[in-house]
Design an enzyme around this catalytic site. Structure first.
Site, PDB file in Angstrom:
ATOM      1  N   HIS A 632       0.700  -1.038   0.164  1.00 54.28           N
ATOM      2  CA  HIS A 632      -0.091  -0.149  -0.015  1.00 54.28           C
ATOM      3  C   HIS A 632       0.958   1.270  -0.133  1.00 54.28           C
ATOM      4  O   HIS A 632       0.520   2.425  -0.083  1.00 54.28           O
ATOM      5  CB  HIS A 632      -1.029  -0.028   0.935  1.00 54.28           C
ATOM      6  CG  HIS A 632      -0.539   0.505   2.538  1.00 54.28           C
ATOM      7  ND1 HIS A 632      -0.081  -0.737   3.490  1.00 54.28           N
ATOM      8  CD2 HIS A 632      -0.276   1.507   3.059  1.00 54.28           C
ATOM      9  CE1 HIS A 632       0.188  -0.192   4.529  1.00 54.28           C
ATOM     10  NE2 HIS A 632       0.359   1.109   4.359  1.00 54.28           N
ATOM     11  N   ASP A 680      -0.588  -7.555   0.980  1.00 51.32           N
ATOM     12  CA  ASP A 680      -0.151  -6.135   1.272  1.00 51.32           C
ATOM     13  C   ASP A 680       1.286  -6.197   1.355  1.00 51.32           C
ATOM     14  O   ASP A 680       1.980  -6.250   2.613  1.00 51.32           O
ATOM     15  CB  ASP A 680      -0.738  -5.370   2.362  1.00 51.32           C
ATOM     16  CG  ASP A 680      -0.298  -4.113   2.557  1.00 51.32           C
ATOM     17  OD1 ASP A 680       0.422  -3.414   1.628  1.00 51.32           O
ATOM     18  OD2 ASP A 680      -0.590  -3.171   3.557  1.00 51.32           O
ATOM     19  N   SER A 776       4.183   1.859   8.287  1.00 48.76           N
ATOM     20  CA  SER A 776       3.568   0.918   7.293  1.00 48.76           C
ATOM     21  C   SER A 776       4.936   0.529   6.431  1.00 48.76           C
ATOM     22  O   SER A 776       5.750   1.204   6.320  1.00 48.76           O
ATOM     23  CB  SER A 776       2.758   1.752   6.199  1.00 48.76           C
ATOM     24  OG  SER A 776       1.522   1.483   6.716  1.00 48.76           O
TER      25      SER A 776
HETATM   26  N1  ARG Z   1      -1.403   2.236   7.018  1.00 47.01           N
HETATM   27  C1  ARG Z   1      -0.272   2.920   8.081  1.00 47.01           C
HETATM   28  C2  ARG Z   1       0.704   3.401   7.620  1.00 47.01           C
HETATM   29  O1  ARG Z   1       0.666   4.376   6.465  1.00 47.01           O
HETATM   30  C3  ARG Z   1      -0.088   1.936   9.278  1.00 47.01           C
HETATM   31  C4  ARG Z   1      -1.081   1.696  10.062  1.00 47.01           C
HETATM   32  C5  ARG Z   1      -0.928   0.808  11.046  1.00 47.01           C
HETATM   33  N2  ARG Z   1      -2.000   0.972  11.989  1.00 47.01           N
HETATM   34  C6  ARG Z   1      -2.146   0.328  13.140  1.00 47.01           C
HETATM   35  N3  ARG Z   1      -3.028   0.550  13.861  1.00 47.01           N
HETATM   36  N4  ARG Z   1      -1.438  -0.489  13.426  1.00 47.01           N
HETATM   37  O2  ARG Z   1       1.833   3.784   8.190  1.00 47.01           O
END
Ligand code: ARG
Length: 829
Positions: A632, A680, A776
């Protein structure tokens, strides 16, 4: 905008319509140029004897010599000035490629000849109209010229005109020229009438179809290759015969190869282009690419498909009109580069069908996306009507490597489906799924929603008993499959999505001969769980292995010869391959939300990925030149381009990395689903491998053995420079770490619902310890008790908020992707 030059100087080609083949002879040196004709050698005439010798430096001669000198000086100065202006102009020039359809001029075959009077006349008219549009616009100062490149027939009638626009903005120095503005000027000049309710309007004297106008920024190299000054191995092909295959091959072993192949069929037909093999340097199409356009010029928004890495399997693509452009670029070939392909002229097909389904006979027929097995074009639409013979029978659809789920507020990336007035989005995956519609009359509409051509779809259909979708004695997987009840809770994923293994309290071994599984969790655990002791039969627990055998972690002895680190998992628990791909020693653990500052060097595989200079995602070092991250992070055309990314390794405080490398290539998993975050995972190849000398500060983390099971309650660590609180608006300057616990999959499914077998959850149910935005792609690192090695168990993927009670973080389950990782990083073996 890129202004790279492409003066492909390869001598090619022979082309003829029944057997088109383009042979490229690579010529590293210069091609023999045409020599100027030699002057006839004149016999020396005897010089006239001068009677009187006049002084050479007389006034008259001086004047002549001075005039000649002045003339030469003026010519040189003028030429230099002209060259300078040309050079600066071309450096500050912006090129736009576009097309529109003129409805009030009929196509003439002469338009195919660019030197014909007819082509030149229509081209002049169109150029004059375009010139008028831009010279009276706000951009008139920058506008230089328009050049009509092609005038062709098309399936909607009239003429399809492809053209280039050239603008020069002095001292542009890296500025971009507003693409939308240039397109808007042209579109706004077309006067459509509300009364007529048609998309055709007046552009000066031309009737232009507003819906056909496309205009995008283009490359100067493409301009030169398509306009004629630097044609390289470009060719135009006209094909009129249905059911003929026109081969198209081009290759070189060294040098530069840039070809534009324009394929045109007679109006009313389509082009199918089939690629048998492609040899190129894999770098996400930064330098090498095979691009297929739904137009005759390289107009970005008409791209049907791009191939960025070598391929050997047949793929075919269909145009939406009677024309197509195929470009092949390999600017610095140093080993074999080229394509083997062919194209055909095919009729347009309607994608609709009414099917009367028989009484339960299993899956009895198939429907498919348009032009199956070709990739389906971006603007397709299909309708199918199904009728079953009884009102008690519904329609079952078995999607091959595809699945449909209720459409959310977000759009669909890979086709949207309307089934009896309910909306669904489609996505690709690595197994089949069954969708049942409990109605005897089913109306289905598929609309292709991706910008590019998409992978072909195959769907089997049949009727099923609405009141009993799965036969007695079987269990219904959430993927729609029915599996025998005996296969539930046997430790083996029979459903593809593991739904048969979810909610299993205590494992019940299946001990009869047909369903007994060697790899089940209960085999070789030291306890005879099956009455006949079958589960313990081949076990060697407690017995020492001889010196020719290797002892696996679960006490089984296997032959040493094909054991440790041979790339195949030989032990049932994968212990023979453990620790083979990563540094054996773990760093001393002095070593987000609810986290603490790490100790410098505590997590030597942690990487910070910067996009256009700012920290954006995390990643983990898995080898000298490969990183593992989340798909992502690279979703969308800007983020999937490796050029703006840099990887910062051996870093503690943001901005003070021990090693920084640009990213050469990003490989996003082909089944990544941006709606559900399924699959992902992404691999990144560094442009520069990190140096051995930094191995104290940079170390790879181990990849888990394929299919490794994790244990809920196990403690692992999540690390990253992401936000420390959900409400923060920036990340942490110092690398953070938080200890989290692996959460039972069943519990996580009951919290979130949509947890696939490619995901795992970790956190603390009370909240407070979690990853957050910016983390992420970073690692969830678990220390293996047996040897103290660190294993990359998860990749930070998503979560509901950050650190909220009962909403743990969701991670990509790395053990499900071991073969996929090895496909791109064989050196890990
Ligand atoms: N998608 C998020 C990012 O762009 C990571 C999110 C992880 N969230 C969590 N509550 N563990 O970094």
């Amino acid at each position: 905008m890129e202004n790279q030059d492409s003066d492909s100087r390869l001598d090619c080609c022979s082309s003829f319509i029944s057997n088109i083949s383009v042979q490229v002879v690579s010529a590293p040196g210069k091609l023999p140029g045409r020599r100027p004709p030699r002057k006839p050698i004149s016999r020396a005439k005897p010089k006239k004897q001068l009677n009187k010798k006049a002084p050479f430096w007389n006034v008259q001669n001086k004047i002549i010599l001075f005039t000649v000198f002045l003339f030469i000086l003026a010519v040189t100065a003028w030429t230099l000035l002209w060259l300078y202006i040309r050079e600066t102009e071309s450096r500050d020039a912006f090129y736009f490629a576009g097309m529109f359809r003129i409805t009030n001029i009929e196509f003439l075959p002469e338009y195919r000849q660019k030197e014909s009077r007819e082509f030149l006349s229509v081209a002049r008219t169109v150029q004059q109209v375009i010139n008028l549009v831009y010279t009276t616009s706000a951009f008139s100062r920058f506008y230089r010229q328009s050049v009509v490149a092609d005038v062709s027939s098309n399936n909607k009638g009239g003429l399809l005109v492809h053209f280039w626009l050239v603008f020069v903005m002095p001292h542009a120095k890296g500025h971009v020229f507003c693409e939308d503005c240039v397109a808007a000027i042209l579109k706004d000049s077309i006067q459509t009438s509300v009364v007529n309710r048609t998309s055709v309007g007046k552009l000066q004297g031309l009737a232009v179809d507003m819906d056909s106008v496309v205009l995008n920024a283009g490359l100067r190299s493409d301009y030169s290759s398509t306009i004629g000054s630097d044609k390289g191995c470009s060719r135009d092909f006209y094909a009129d015969h249905l059911s003929l295959r026109y081969p198209l091959e081009v290759s070189t072993t060294s040098g530069r190869l840039t070809c534009h192949f324009k394929l045109v069929a007679t109006a009313g037909h389509l082009i199918r282009f089939s690629v048998e093999s492609v040899q190129i340097e894999a770098d996400n199409c930064v330098t090498d690419s095979l691009t297929i356009y739904d137009s005759l010029l390289p107009i970005r928004s008409t791209v049907l498909y791009r191939i960025c890495e070598p391929a050997r399997t047949l793929k075919s693509f269909v145009s939406t009109n009677n024309l197509m452009l195929v470009t092949f670029k390999s600017p610095q070939a140093w080993r074999l580069s080229g394509i083997r392909a062919y194209f055909e002229v095919i009729p347009e097909q309607k994608c609709e069908n009414t099917v009367l389904v028989k009484e339960i006979t299993g899956f009895e027929g198939k429907i498919s996306s348009p032009y199956y097995p070709s990739y389906y074009p971006p603007k397709c639409k299909c309708t199918w009507k199904f009728q079953s013979p009884l009102s008690t029978l519904g329609i079952a659809l078995k999607f091959h490597n595809y699945s449909i789920t209720k459409k959310s507020v977000r759009g669909c990336d890979h086709g949207w489906w309307e089934i009896n007035e309910h909306m669904y989005c489609g996505s690709y995956m690595d197994h089949q799924t069954i969708f049942r519609v409990p109605s005897s009359l089913v109306h289905i509409q598929l609309q292709c929603s991706s910008r590019l051509s998409d992978k072909p779809l195959l769907v089997e259909y049949g009727s099923y008993n609405i009141s009993q979708p799965c036969p007695v004695g079987s269990f219904r997987c959430s993927s729609g499959f029915c599996v025998p009840l005996a296969q539930r809770c046997d430790g083996v994923n029979d459903c593809f999505d593991e739904s048969d293994e979810l909610f299993c309290g205590t494992l019940q071994p299946a001990c009869n001969a047909s369903s007994f599984r060697r790899h089940s969790a209960l085999t070789c655990d030291g306890f005879p769980d099956c009455e006949d002791g079958r589960d313990e039969r081949d076990c060697t627990r407690g017995i020492p292995c001889n010196n020719r055998t290797f002892k696996c972690g679960n006490d089984v002895c296997i032959r040493k010869q094909n054991a440790k680190c041979d790339g195949n998992v030989d032990c049932p628990d994968g212990s023979d391959e453990e620790g083979c791909s990563c540094s054996s020693s773990s760093p001393t653990l002095h070593r987000i939300i609810g986290g603490t500052d790490t100790r410098e060097g505590g997590w030597p595989w942690q990487v910070s990925l910067h996009f256009v200079g700012s920290a954006y995602c995390g990643a983990s070092v898995i080898s000298r030149e490969w990183l593992l991250s989340a798909a992502h992070c690279f979703h969308g055309s800007r983020l999937s381009d490796p050029t703006p990314w840099t990887a910062h390794l051996g870093m503690y405080v943001q901005g003070s990395a021990k090693f920084v490398s640009p990213v050469r290539r990003i490989v996003v998993h082909e089944y990544y689903n941006s709606q559900t975050f399924d699959y992902d995972i992404a691999l990144l190849q560094l442009r520069v491998a990190w140096p051995e000398a930094l191995k104290q500060l940079i170390q790879p983390i181990c990849i888990p053995p394929a299919g490794q099971k994790v244990h809920s309650g196990e403690k692992c660590w999540v690390t990253g420079w992401g936000r420390r609180h959900e409400a923060d608006n920036k990340g942490s300057p110092v690398l953070q770490q938080a200890e989290v616990e692996l959460i039972d999959q069943t519990l996580c499914v009951s919290t979130y619902g949509i947890i696939t077998s490619r995901m795992l959850c970790a956190g603390v149910m009370s909240g407070k310890k979690d990853a957050c935005r910016g983390d992420s792609g970073g690692p969830l690192s678990c220390r293996r008790k047996s040897d103290g090695k660190w294993i990359l168990t998860g990749i930070v993927s998503w979560g509901h908020g950050c650190g909220r009670p009962n909403f743990p973080g969701v991670y990509t389950r790395v053990s499900n992707f071991v073969p996929w990782i090895h496909k791109y990083v064989p050196s890990l073996l």
